[in-house]
Scaffold this active site. Structure first.
Site, mmCIF file in Angstrom:
data_model
loop_
_atom_site.group_PDB
_atom_site.id
_atom_site.type_symbol
_atom_site.label_atom_id
_atom_site.label_comp_id
_atom_site.label_asym_id
_atom_site.label_seq_id
_atom_site.Cartn_x
_atom_site.Cartn_y
_atom_site.Cartn_z
ATOM 1 N N ASP A 18 0.832 -1.207 0.000
ATOM 2 C CA ASP A 18 0.000 0.000 0.000
ATOM 3 C C ASP A 18 0.868 1.259 0.000
ATOM 4 O O ASP A 18 1.961 1.255 0.560
ATOM 5 C CB ASP A 18 -0.898 -0.039 1.258
ATOM 6 C CG ASP A 18 -2.082 0.896 1.127
ATOM 7 O OD1 ASP A 18 -2.275 1.486 0.043
ATOM 8 O OD2 ASP A 18 -2.813 1.052 2.122
ATOM 9 N N ASN A 66 -10.494 -2.877 -6.410
ATOM 10 C CA ASN A 66 -9.676 -2.046 -7.302
ATOM 11 C C ASN A 66 -10.296 -1.851 -8.684
ATOM 12 O O ASN A 66 -9.973 -0.881 -9.378
ATOM 13 C CB ASN A 66 -8.260 -2.613 -7.463
ATOM 14 C CG ASN A 66 -7.393 -2.430 -6.245
ATOM 15 O OD1 ASN A 66 -6.433 -3.161 -6.027
ATOM 16 N ND2 ASN A 66 -7.700 -1.437 -5.411
HETATM 17 C C1 FPP Z 1 -1.763 0.264 -3.366
HETATM 18 O O1 FPP Z 1 -1.353 1.572 -3.564
HETATM 19 C C2 FPP Z 1 -1.324 -0.634 -4.397
HETATM 20 C C3 FPP Z 1 -2.138 -1.223 -5.329
HETATM 21 C C4 FPP Z 1 -3.571 -0.945 -5.418
HETATM 22 C C5 FPP Z 1 -1.667 -2.182 -6.307
HETATM 23 C C6 FPP Z 1 -0.348 -2.846 -6.069
HETATM 24 C C7 FPP Z 1 0.387 -2.903 -7.348
HETATM 25 C C8 FPP Z 1 1.721 -2.857 -7.507
HETATM 26 C C9 FPP Z 1 2.644 -2.835 -6.367
HETATM 27 C C10 FPP Z 1 2.367 -2.782 -8.840
HETATM 28 C C11 FPP Z 1 2.164 -3.914 -9.783
HETATM 29 C C12 FPP Z 1 2.191 -5.258 -9.223
HETATM 30 C C13 FPP Z 1 2.872 -6.302 -9.757
HETATM 31 C C14 FPP Z 1 2.718 -7.646 -9.180
HETATM 32 C C15 FPP Z 1 3.789 -6.139 -10.870
HETATM 33 P P1 FPP Z 1 -2.460 2.709 -3.632
HETATM 34 O O2 FPP Z 1 -2.645 3.098 -5.045
HETATM 35 O O3 FPP Z 1 -3.705 2.281 -2.929
HETATM 36 O O4 FPP Z 1 -1.751 3.844 -2.820
HETATM 37 P P2 FPP Z 1 -2.448 5.025 -2.005
HETATM 38 O O5 FPP Z 1 -3.259 4.384 -0.911
HETATM 39 O O6 FPP Z 1 -1.276 5.782 -1.472
HETATM 40 O O7 FPP Z 1 -3.270 5.802 -2.986
#
Ligand code: FPP
Length: 245
Positions: A18, A66
């Site tokens: 996250d 998501n």
């Molecule tokens: C949370 O950050 C992360 C995600 C929703 C997706 C996770 C994806 C990756 C780490 C990249 C791709 C994955 C692979 C396996 C190649 P957020 O967008 O919720 O962050 P925020 O809460 O700060 O907005």
């Protein structure tokens, strides 16, 4: 790495990655850049877990929730996943990683599904570490799909309700045959499970860090494992009962 006790490694680590968006904002970049840097952290964590000898690593890469993000962000995440699957397959094969996936993968675009199934097939003989990507995953959906599976089987053969034990139920989950996570890591200072592995985390040790996922390094991972190794896992028993074993 030297601070880690080899004999007390968590067998299964699960991660809620996250803070990509906040990392991008902090660095005055677009959210997509946060995810791109997040994918770099994925590479680092996978490599380190493999080197340490972790047997199962489950990454929450895309939740059912998501799908409700802006279309452009969903596209960017899917495209990152495609890039990852294409670029890492050779490395997975070389390092003995077996790819697996949990979630409602039918919802993913065919291109991703094809890449996923190809990578799973081509790594199916590997025994080094299971890299388990949670994609279009929701813990409550998983539990409901297990119940549906049991009801389906019950229609086919006369199942006595008393035969549905915890072990039998576990076999209907996406994670059938996988051990439950020993350690959950969640980055970015949020203290929630966010619908992740709800059944499986009944006795999981939880580790929360303020570090944003794109900044999560090898050292941060080692810190989490060392913290886990300092804990006493009692599974509802008292200390004395554990030391008698
Ligand atoms: C949370 O950050 C992360 C995600 C929703 C997706 C996770 C994806 C990756 C780490 C990249 C791709 C994955 C692979 C396996 C190649 P957020 O967008 O919720 O962050 P925020 O809460 O700060 O907005």
């Amino acid at each position: 790495m030297h601070r880690i006790i080899k004999e007390k490694l968590p067998r299964h680590i699960a991660v809620i990655m996250d803070g990509n968006g906040r990392w991008a904002k902090k660095n005055m970049l677009k959210r997509g850049m946060g995810h791109e840097r997040g994918a770099e952290s994925v590479r680092t964590v996978v490599k380190t877990c493999r080197e340490l000898g972790i047997q199962y690593l489950t990454l929450y890469a895309f939740s059912v929730e998501n799908w409700q993000r802006p279309k452009s962000e969903v596209r960017a995440l899917i495209s990152l996943l495609e890039t990852y699957l294409k670029s890492e397959l050779v490395e997975m094969k070389e390092t003995g990683i077996r790819l697996f996936t949990i979630g409602d993968t039918e919802k993913l675009p065919k291109t991703v599904r094809d890449l996923l199934f190809r990578a799973m097939e081509e790594t199916s003989g590997n025994s080094g570490m299971v890299l388990n990507l949670a994609l279009s995953y929701g813990g409550r959906d998983e539990i409901i799909s297990a119940v549906q599976g049991i009801l389906r089987d019950a229609k086919l053969s006369n199942i006595d309700e008393k035969t549905i034990t915890k072990d039998v139920f576990s076999q209907y989950l996406y994670t059938a045959d996988m051990p439950d996570p020993d350690l959950l890591i969640r980055t970015s200072g949020e203290y929630r499970l966010s619908n992740f592995l709800l059944w499986q985390m009944a006795y999981t040790e939880l580790y929360f860090t303020d570090v944003l996922w794109p900044d999560f390094s090898k050292d941060e991972l080692i810190e989490a494992i060392v913290d886990y190794q300092r804990r006493e896992r009692r599974f509802g028993l008292v200390s004395d009962q554990l030391s008698k074993d």
